[in-house]
Design a protein around this motif. Structure first.
Motif, PDB file in Angstrom:
ATOM      1  N   ILE A 275       0.838  -1.205   0.000  1.00 40.51           N
ATOM      2  CA  ILE A 275       0.000   0.000   0.000  1.00 40.51           C
ATOM      3  C   ILE A 275       0.872   1.254   0.000  1.00 40.51           C
ATOM      4  N   VAL A 276       1.921   1.246   0.817  1.00 41.77           N
ATOM      5  CA  VAL A 276       2.829   2.400   0.861  1.00 41.77           C
ATOM      6  C   VAL A 276       3.500   2.604  -0.491  1.00 41.77           C
ATOM      7  N   THR A 277       3.906   1.516  -1.126  1.00 37.06           N
ATOM      8  CA  THR A 277       4.560   1.632  -2.434  1.00 37.06           C
ATOM      9  C   THR A 277       3.589   2.144  -3.487  1.00 37.06           C
ATOM     10  N   LEU A 278       2.361   1.674  -3.473  1.00 42.95           N
ATOM     11  CA  LEU A 278       1.387   2.146  -4.452  1.00 42.95           C
ATOM     12  C   LEU A 278       1.016   3.604  -4.243  1.00 42.95           C
ATOM     13  N   ARG A 279       0.910   4.029  -2.989  1.00 40.26           N
ATOM     14  CA  ARG A 279       0.496   5.407  -2.731  1.00 40.26           C
ATOM     15  C   ARG A 279       1.611   6.423  -2.915  1.00 40.26           C
ATOM     16  N   THR A 280       2.830   6.081  -2.494  1.00 42.07           N
ATOM     17  CA  THR A 280       3.902   7.072  -2.497  1.00 42.07           C
ATOM     18  C   THR A 280       5.045   6.757  -3.450  1.00 42.07           C
ATOM     19  N   GLY A 281       5.159   5.503  -3.887  1.00 40.65           N
ATOM     20  CA  GLY A 281       6.281   5.112  -4.730  1.00 40.65           C
ATOM     21  C   GLY A 281       7.521   4.741  -3.937  1.00 40.65           C
ATOM     22  N   TRP A 282       7.409   4.721  -2.603  1.00 42.40           N
ATOM     23  CA  TRP A 282       8.553   4.394  -1.756  1.00 42.40           C
ATOM     24  C   TRP A 282       8.763   2.887  -1.753  1.00 42.40           C
ATOM     25  N   VAL A 283      10.015   2.462  -1.924  1.00 42.21           N
ATOM     26  CA  VAL A 283      10.389   1.052  -1.908  1.00 42.21           C
ATOM     27  C   VAL A 283      11.431   0.877  -0.809  1.00 42.21           C
ATOM     28  N   LEU A 284      11.450  -0.309  -0.191  1.00 44.70           N
ATOM     29  CA  LEU A 284      12.452  -0.572   0.836  1.00 44.70           C
ATOM     30  C   LEU A 284      13.860  -0.297   0.310  1.00 44.70           C
TER      31      LEU A 284
ATOM     32  N   THR B  32      16.581  -1.831   0.594  1.00 47.98           N
ATOM     33  CA  THR B  32      17.302  -3.001   0.088  1.00 47.98           C
ATOM     34  C   THR B  32      16.909  -3.339  -1.342  1.00 47.98           C
ATOM     35  N   ALA B  33      15.731  -2.934  -1.781  1.00 45.56           N
ATOM     36  CA  ALA B  33      15.268  -3.241  -3.133  1.00 45.56           C
ATOM     37  C   ALA B  33      15.221  -2.016  -4.025  1.00 45.56           C
ATOM     38  N   ARG B  34      15.528  -0.862  -3.483  1.00 49.64           N
ATOM     39  CA  ARG B  34      15.348   0.386  -4.221  1.00 49.64           C
ATOM     40  C   ARG B  34      16.181   0.462  -5.502  1.00 49.64           C
ATOM     41  N   ARG B  35      17.390  -0.063  -5.467  1.00 53.70           N
ATOM     42  CA  ARG B  35      18.272   0.017  -6.627  1.00 53.70           C
ATOM     43  C   ARG B  35      17.780  -0.872  -7.763  1.00 53.70           C
ATOM     44  N   ASP B  36      17.115  -1.980  -7.427  1.00 48.40           N
ATOM     45  CA  ASP B  36      16.715  -2.956  -8.437  1.00 48.40           C
ATOM     46  C   ASP B  36      15.347  -2.689  -9.041  1.00 48.40           C
ATOM     47  N   VAL B  37      14.458  -2.019  -8.326  1.00 50.45           N
ATOM     48  CA  VAL B  37      13.081  -1.830  -8.787  1.00 50.45           C
ATOM     49  C   VAL B  37      13.021  -0.682  -9.780  1.00 50.45           C
ATOM     50  N   THR B  38      12.506  -0.992 -10.988  1.00 49.30           N
ATOM     51  CA  THR B  38      12.345   0.045 -12.000  1.00 49.30           C
ATOM     52  C   THR B  38      10.893   0.501 -12.134  1.00 49.30           C
ATOM     53  N   ARG B  39       9.957  -0.310 -11.678  1.00 52.01           N
ATOM     54  CA  ARG B  39       8.534   0.034 -11.741  1.00 52.01           C
ATOM     55  C   ARG B  39       7.902  -0.160 -10.369  1.00 52.01           C
ATOM     56  N   PRO B  40       7.835   0.897  -9.568  1.00 46.31           N
ATOM     57  CA  PRO B  40       7.309   0.760  -8.202  1.00 46.31           C
ATOM     58  C   PRO B  40       5.846   0.328  -8.133  1.00 46.31           C
ATOM     59  N   LYS B  41       5.034   0.724  -9.099  1.00 42.99           N
ATOM     60  CA  LYS B  41       3.615   0.344  -9.057  1.00 42.99           C
ATOM     61  C   LYS B  41       3.458  -1.172  -9.185  1.00 42.99           C
ATOM     62  N   LEU B  42       4.214  -1.787 -10.098  1.00 43.58           N
ATOM     63  CA  LEU B  42       4.171  -3.244 -10.226  1.00 43.58           C
ATOM     64  C   LEU B  42       4.683  -3.921  -8.965  1.00 43.58           C
ATOM     65  N   HIS B  43       5.709  -3.337  -8.378  1.00 40.79           N
ATOM     66  CA  HIS B  43       6.277  -3.894  -7.153  1.00 40.79           C
ATOM     67  C   HIS B  43       5.258  -3.841  -6.013  1.00 40.79           C
ATOM     68  N   GLY B  44       4.551  -2.729  -5.892  1.00 34.04           N
ATOM     69  CA  GLY B  44       3.532  -2.595  -4.852  1.00 34.04           C
ATOM     70  C   GLY B  44       2.377  -3.559  -5.048  1.00 34.04           C
ATOM     71  N   LEU B  45       1.932  -3.727  -6.291  1.00 34.60           N
ATOM     72  CA  LEU B  45       0.848  -4.664  -6.568  1.00 34.60           C
ATOM     73  C   LEU B  45       1.288  -6.101  -6.303  1.00 34.60           C
ATOM     74  N   GLY B  46       2.527  -6.422  -6.645  1.00 33.56           N
ATOM     75  CA  GLY B  46       3.049  -7.749  -6.354  1.00 33.56           C
ATOM     76  C   GLY B  46       3.148  -8.009  -4.862  1.00 33.56           C
ATOM     77  N   ALA B  47       3.560  -7.002  -4.105  1.00 30.56           N
ATOM     78  CA  ALA B  47       3.624  -7.148  -2.651  1.00 30.56           C
ATOM     79  C   ALA B  47       2.232  -7.343  -2.059  1.00 30.56           C
TER      80      ALA B  47
END
Length: 107
Positions: free
Chosen positions: A20-29, A31-46
């Motif tokens: 939810i935090v990733t979908l609303r703000t785009g913030w990623v942990l 440890t994964a911030r360098r690897d994630v290129t699409r935060p919305k997909l990452h948030g939905l997957g989480a």
């Protein structure tokens, strides 16, 4: 066995909160911030991964109405694999480039 399922339920809640935090703000942990290129997909997957773990634990403790073991097994695995696929895609897809912006290295 109950403490294992309870821990999975807690981790599912944590994954849902992070999604939810990733979908609303785009913030990623971090440890994964360098690897994630699409935060919305990452948030939905989480969200899907966390929902799978939480639903499995709620069904184990009989908080939700009982369903057949086939629905329990295949439904939980479908949520889990869909979430993991979205997390993998969020790291493997290239960055989106906006063609309206000029190339900083070119003329």
């Amino acid at each position: 066995m109950a403490w294992v399922v309870g821990t999975a339920g807690f981790l599912g809640l944590l994954a849902i909160a992070l999604g939810i935090v990733t979908l609303r703000t785009g913030w990623v942990l971090p440890t994964a911030r360098r690897d994630v290129t699409r935060p919305k997909l990452h948030g939905l997957g989480a969200l899907l991964t966390g929902a799978s773990a939480l639903l499995q634990s709620l069904l184990y403790f009989h908080i939700l109405p009982s369903v057949s073991w086939e629905v329990h097994f295949f439904g939980g695995n479908a949520f889990l694999l869909a979430g993991l696929l979205l997390i993998a895609l969020s790291q493997l897809l290239p960055l989106r480039r906006n063609p309206d912006h000029a190339d900083p290295s070119g003329a």
